[in-house]
Design an enzyme around this catalytic site. Sequence first.
Site, PDB file in Angstrom:
ATOM      1  N   ARG A  29     -92.114  51.252  -8.333  1.00  0.00           N
ATOM      2  CA  ARG A  29     -93.490  51.756  -8.374  1.00  0.00           C
ATOM      3  C   ARG A  29     -93.963  51.926  -9.815  1.00  0.00           C
ATOM      4  O   ARG A  29     -93.205  52.394 -10.675  1.00  0.00           O
ATOM      5  CB  ARG A  29     -93.594  53.082  -7.604  1.00  0.00           C
ATOM      6  CG  ARG A  29     -93.330  52.877  -6.131  1.00  0.00           C
ATOM      7  CD  ARG A  29     -93.746  54.027  -5.240  1.00  0.00           C
ATOM      8  NE  ARG A  29     -93.197  53.786  -3.908  1.00  0.00           N
ATOM      9  CZ  ARG A  29     -93.752  53.003  -2.987  1.00  0.00           C
ATOM     10  NH1 ARG A  29     -94.899  52.398  -3.243  1.00  0.00           N
ATOM     11  NH2 ARG A  29     -93.173  52.814  -1.815  1.00  0.00           N
ATOM     12  N   ASP A  30     -95.219  51.512 -10.062  1.00  0.00           N
ATOM     13  CA  ASP A  30     -95.819  51.640 -11.386  1.00  0.00           C
ATOM     14  C   ASP A  30     -95.981  53.124 -11.720  1.00  0.00           C
ATOM     15  O   ASP A  30     -96.385  53.925 -10.879  1.00  0.00           O
ATOM     16  CB  ASP A  30     -97.181  50.930 -11.417  1.00  0.00           C
ATOM     17  CG  ASP A  30     -97.686  50.713 -12.824  1.00  0.00           C
ATOM     18  OD1 ASP A  30     -97.770  49.552 -13.257  1.00  0.00           O
ATOM     19  OD2 ASP A  30     -98.008  51.720 -13.510  1.00  0.00           O
ATOM     20  N   ILE A  31     -95.668  53.466 -12.961  1.00  0.00           N
ATOM     21  CA  ILE A  31     -95.728  54.870 -13.404  1.00  0.00           C
ATOM     22  C   ILE A  31     -97.175  55.363 -13.520  1.00  0.00           C
ATOM     23  O   ILE A  31     -97.427  56.565 -13.490  1.00  0.00           O
ATOM     24  CB  ILE A  31     -94.958  55.004 -14.750  1.00  0.00           C
ATOM     25  CG1 ILE A  31     -94.428  56.400 -14.948  1.00  0.00           C
ATOM     26  CG2 ILE A  31     -95.795  54.565 -15.924  1.00  0.00           C
ATOM     27  CD1 ILE A  31     -93.404  56.510 -16.075  1.00  0.00           C
ATOM     28  N   VAL A  96     -96.244  45.495 -21.497  1.00  0.00           N
ATOM     29  CA  VAL A  96     -94.780  45.383 -21.418  1.00  0.00           C
ATOM     30  C   VAL A  96     -94.435  43.899 -21.371  1.00  0.00           C
ATOM     31  O   VAL A  96     -94.896  43.169 -20.475  1.00  0.00           O
ATOM     32  CB  VAL A  96     -94.220  46.111 -20.172  1.00  0.00           C
ATOM     33  CG1 VAL A  96     -92.703  45.941 -20.111  1.00  0.00           C
ATOM     34  CG2 VAL A  96     -94.589  47.593 -20.194  1.00  0.00           C
ATOM     35  N   HIS A 100     -94.080  40.652 -15.241  1.00  0.00           N
ATOM     36  CA  HIS A 100     -94.147  41.507 -14.052  1.00  0.00           C
ATOM     37  C   HIS A 100     -95.372  41.153 -13.244  1.00  0.00           C
ATOM     38  O   HIS A 100     -96.454  40.924 -13.789  1.00  0.00           O
ATOM     39  CB  HIS A 100     -94.141  42.999 -14.425  1.00  0.00           C
ATOM     40  CG  HIS A 100     -95.094  43.369 -15.509  1.00  0.00           C
ATOM     41  ND1 HIS A 100     -94.851  43.094 -16.838  1.00  0.00           N
ATOM     42  CD2 HIS A 100     -96.294  43.985 -15.467  1.00  0.00           C
ATOM     43  CE1 HIS A 100     -95.865  43.532 -17.566  1.00  0.00           C
ATOM     44  NE2 HIS A 100     -96.763  44.066 -16.754  1.00  0.00           N
TER      45      HIS A 100
END
Length: 113
Positions: A29-31, A96, A100
Amino acid sequence: MSDCIFCKIIKGEIPSTKVYSDEHATAFRDIQPAAPTHILIVPNRHIDSINAMTADDEQTVGYLFSVAKKIAAQEGIAEGGYRLIINTNADAGQTVFHIHLHLLGGRRMGVMA
Ligand code: DGP
């Protein structure tokens, strides 16, 4: 890559909420979620970005979409719909540098900017 945050997540060196992992890909899960479901699907092998892809990476990167399909079903958003995004470099907002695939769903998406 030793200083890559997503490589560290894959190896379990920093915590994350993983929803899927196998020998080729990991999803967590994305922060900073931008939708009720916001999951990042990453290749276990470090590749900086789509710009850094070679022909050898085609299967690996294509596989991320198969994993996304599986997770969308798992999350109950397959029928309602979802969005898949890969940001590449600064103008797209890539922060990042480990490829992704963003899986976003659980709400009606707006028109793409
Ligand atoms: P992008 O802008 O396409 O490079 O997206 C990077 C995403 O990664 C962004 O939505 C926030 C997320 N992110 C950054 N650091 C972490 C982290 O340490 N853990 C998790 N789960 N997500 C992270």
